[in-house]
Design an enzyme around this catalytic site. Structure first.
Site, PDB file in Angstrom:
ATOM      1  N   ASP A  79      21.491 -10.877  -3.938  1.00 25.79           N
ATOM      2  CA  ASP A  79      22.561  -9.932  -4.293  1.00 25.79           C
ATOM      3  C   ASP A  79      23.166  -9.325  -3.030  1.00 25.79           C
ATOM      4  O   ASP A  79      24.378  -9.135  -2.936  1.00 25.79           O
ATOM      5  CB  ASP A  79      22.009  -8.806  -5.182  1.00 25.79           C
ATOM      6  CG  ASP A  79      21.285  -9.350  -6.395  1.00 25.79           C
ATOM      7  OD1 ASP A  79      21.700 -10.411  -6.898  1.00 25.79           O
ATOM      8  OD2 ASP A  79      20.291  -8.734  -6.829  1.00 25.79           O
ATOM      9  N   ARG A 123      17.137 -17.467 -13.820  1.00 29.56           N
ATOM     10  CA  ARG A 123      15.947 -16.709 -14.234  1.00 29.56           C
ATOM     11  C   ARG A 123      15.264 -17.516 -15.334  1.00 29.56           C
ATOM     12  O   ARG A 123      15.628 -17.422 -16.516  1.00 29.56           O
ATOM     13  CB  ARG A 123      16.319 -15.323 -14.784  1.00 29.56           C
ATOM     14  CG  ARG A 123      17.036 -14.403 -13.808  1.00 29.56           C
ATOM     15  CD  ARG A 123      16.092 -13.888 -12.709  1.00 29.56           C
ATOM     16  NE  ARG A 123      16.762 -12.983 -11.804  1.00 29.56           N
ATOM     17  CZ  ARG A 123      17.406 -13.328 -10.700  1.00 29.56           C
ATOM     18  NH1 ARG A 123      17.486 -14.613 -10.361  1.00 29.56           N
ATOM     19  NH2 ARG A 123      17.971 -12.424  -9.936  1.00 29.56           N
ATOM     20  N   ASN A 142      22.190 -17.183 -10.273  1.00 28.51           N
ATOM     21  CA  ASN A 142      21.036 -16.305 -10.515  1.00 28.51           C
ATOM     22  C   ASN A 142      20.087 -16.863 -11.577  1.00 28.51           C
ATOM     23  O   ASN A 142      19.871 -16.245 -12.626  1.00 28.51           O
ATOM     24  CB  ASN A 142      21.513 -14.914 -10.962  1.00 28.51           C
ATOM     25  CG  ASN A 142      21.586 -13.944  -9.807  1.00 28.51           C
ATOM     26  OD1 ASN A 142      20.941 -14.141  -8.776  1.00 28.51           O
ATOM     27  ND2 ASN A 142      22.377 -12.894  -9.954  1.00 28.51           N
ATOM     28  N   GLY A 158      19.209  -4.295 -10.927  1.00 29.29           N
ATOM     29  CA  GLY A 158      19.994  -5.244 -11.709  1.00 29.29           C
ATOM     30  C   GLY A 158      20.827  -6.022 -10.711  1.00 29.29           C
ATOM     31  O   GLY A 158      21.348  -5.434  -9.754  1.00 29.29           O
ATOM     32  N   SER A 211      24.473  -4.756 -10.302  1.00 32.67           N
ATOM     33  CA  SER A 211      24.601  -3.402  -9.712  1.00 32.67           C
ATOM     34  C   SER A 211      24.089  -3.410  -8.270  1.00 32.67           C
ATOM     35  O   SER A 211      24.549  -2.612  -7.441  1.00 32.67           O
ATOM     36  CB  SER A 211      23.905  -2.334 -10.558  1.00 32.67           C
ATOM     37  OG  SER A 211      22.536  -2.576 -10.643  1.00 32.67           O
TER      38      SER A 211
HETATM   39  O1  KDG Z   1      18.466 -10.110  -8.125  1.00 33.76           O
HETATM   40  C1  KDG Z   1      17.563  -9.043  -8.295  1.00 33.76           C
HETATM   41  C2  KDG Z   1      17.315  -8.939  -9.752  1.00 33.76           C
HETATM   42  O2  KDG Z   1      16.491 -10.004 -10.139  1.00 33.76           O
HETATM   43  C3  KDG Z   1      16.641  -7.703 -10.189  1.00 33.76           C
HETATM   44  O3  KDG Z   1      17.324  -6.577  -9.737  1.00 33.76           O
HETATM   45  C4  KDG Z   1      16.449  -7.666 -11.681  1.00 33.76           C
HETATM   46  O4  KDG Z   1      18.634  -8.048 -12.543  1.00 33.76           O
HETATM   47  C5  KDG Z   1      17.487  -8.387 -12.472  1.00 33.76           C
HETATM   48  C6  KDG Z   1      17.114  -9.568 -13.200  1.00 33.76           C
HETATM   49  O5  KDG Z   1      17.691  -9.767 -14.254  1.00 33.76           O
HETATM   50  O6  KDG Z   1      16.278 -10.330 -12.749  1.00 33.76           O
END
Ligand code: KDG
Length: 315
Positions: free
Chosen positions: A257, A171, A169, A34, A37
Site C-alpha cells: 500500500d 488475499r 491485493n 485497510g 485507507s
Molecule cells: O495491505 C495491508 C492490508 O492487508 C491490511 O491493512 C488489512 O486491508 C487489509 C486486508 O484486507 O488484508
C-alpha cells in the site's frame, strides 16, 4: 473535492504487543488497517488531497477509524455509517518459530461488505467519483460479498474522468469460495494496475512477465512488483525497471500500500515513471522497517534528493 478517492474496507486491527506469538500473547494492541485507507494515509502524508470511502458500523471501532483518518488529513465525509452491521476486525499474528506471519479476518457481514452499486451512484459520492483525478481500488473489495463484486464491476466500467487504479491485493482466504477470474476482468478494465509477481502466480497462475502482460493487456500502466528485488512498469512509453531498496524487514504488511501511495503520488505530481517507482520503493521501505501497517516518510527534501540519485547510487 479531493484529487484522489480510495475506496475499500478498513477494519479494527488487533495484534499482540511486542510481537509475541498470538497463542500465548497476554497484551494486545488495538489499531486500524485497510489496504485502501493505508494508501489514502500515504497519499495525504505526501500532500495529495485524498478521501477514503467505505462503510463502517455505528460502533466504537467505526468512530476510531474515522477519527484517526480525519486526524491524519484524510477526508472521511463520504463514509457511510451502517446502523445494523459491525465494523470488521482483523488480527495480525506475528511470525514465530516455523510459522510465518498471518492475518485472521473477522469481517464476514461487516458494514463495508454491504457496499453495493447503489452506494456509488448516490450523491454526494457519485459526483466526487466523477470529479476525482484518481480512483484507487483493490481486489480485496471484490471478494467481500456479491454486492461488492457488482459494485467493483461498475466502478471499473463507469466513464469516470480520472484514472482508475486497481491493486490486485491477492488475499487467498477471501477467495476460497469465489472465482478469482473476476480479478483479471477488473484489472483489464482499470487504467493502472499493480500486482506482485507472487500474487500473479497465485491469482493468475503465472509469474512470467510476458505472460502476465498477455493476461492483462488493457491497462495503460501495469506495475509488477518483485518483492525485494525490483518493480517493473510496463507502459505505453516502454518498460521501466527500478531496483528495490535493501532494508531489514520487520514486517511486510502494508508495504504494498505504501508502494502504491508513493508511486501514485509521483504520477500525480508529474514525475517520470522511474522516479515514481523510486518514490514507491522509498515509501515501501519505510513501512517494511516498522511493525505498523505504515511507516513515516523522511522529510520531502530527503525524498527529493533520493529520487534524483544516479542509477548506480540508488541501487
Ligand atoms: O495491505 C495491508 C492490508 O492487508 C491490511 O491493512 C488489512 O486491508 C487489509 C486486508 O484486507 O488484508
Amino acid at each position: 473535492m479531493s484529487e484522489v478517492i480510495c475506496l475499500g474496507e478498513t477494519m479494527a486491527m488487533v495484534t499482540p504487543a511486542n510481537g509475541a506469538p498470538l497463542h500465548h500473547a497476554e497484551q494486545m494492541t488495538l489499531a486500524m488497517g485497510g489496504a485502501e485507507s493505508n494508501v489514502a494515509l500515504g497519499l495525504a502524508a505526501m500532500g495529495v488531497t485524498t478521501s477514503w470511502v467505505s462503510r463502517v458500523g455505528a460502533d466504537d471501532f467505526g468512530t476510531r477509524i474515522i477519527t484517526e483518518l480525519k486526524d491524519s488529513g484524510v477526508d472521511t465525509s463520504l463514509v457511510a455509517i451502517d446502523p445494523n452491521r459491525p465494523t470488521g476486525l482483523y488480527v495480525k499474528a506475528p511470525a514465530h518459530d516455523q510459522s510465518p506471519a498471518k492475518v485472521l479476518y473477522y469481517r464476514a457481514g461487516s458494514a463495508a461488505s454491504a457496499m453495493n452499486p447503489e452506494f456509488i451512484h448516490t450523491e454526494p459520492l457519485a459526483s466526487a467519483l466523477q470529479q476525482a483525478k484518481l480512483i484507487h481500488l483493490s481486489g480485496i473489495t471484490a471478494a467481500l460479498s456479491d454486492s461488492c463484486a457488482r459494485m467493483m464491476l461498475e466502478l471499473t466500467t463507469a466513464p469516470y474522468g480520472g484514472t482508475v487504479c486497481f491493486d490486485v491485493n491477492w488475499r487467498a482466504s477471501l477467495w476460497k469460495d469465489r472465482d478469482p477470474a473476476l480479478l483479471q476482468q477488473l484489472a483489464n478494465r482499470a487504467d493502472a494496475v499493480m500486482v506482485g509477481i507472487d500474487e500473479a502466480e497465485l491469482a493468475f497462475g503465472t509469474s512470467d512477465e510476458q505472460q502476465i502482460r498477455n493476461l492483462l493487456p488493457d491497462p495503460s500502466v501495469l506495475v509488477l512488483k518483485n518483492e525485494s528485488t525490483s518493480a517493473i512498469a510496463l507502459t505505453e512509453d516502454g518498460r521501466f525497471e527500478v531496483p528495490s531498496l535493501n532494508v531489514d524487514v520487520v514486517e511486510p504488511v502494508g508495504a504494498g500500500d505504501s508502494f502504491a501511495a508513493g508511486f501514485l503520488s509521483g504520477l500525480l505530481e508529474g514525475l517520470s515513471v522511474p522516479q515514481a517507482l523510486r518514490r514507491g520503493h522509498l515509501a515501501a521501505a519505510c513501512t517494511l522497517t516498522v511493525r505498523a501497517d505504515r511507516g513515516d516518510l523522511p522529510p520531502k527534501h530527503v525524498i527529493d534528493q533520493l529520487l534524483d540519485l544516479d542509477d548506480h547510487q540508488w541501487s
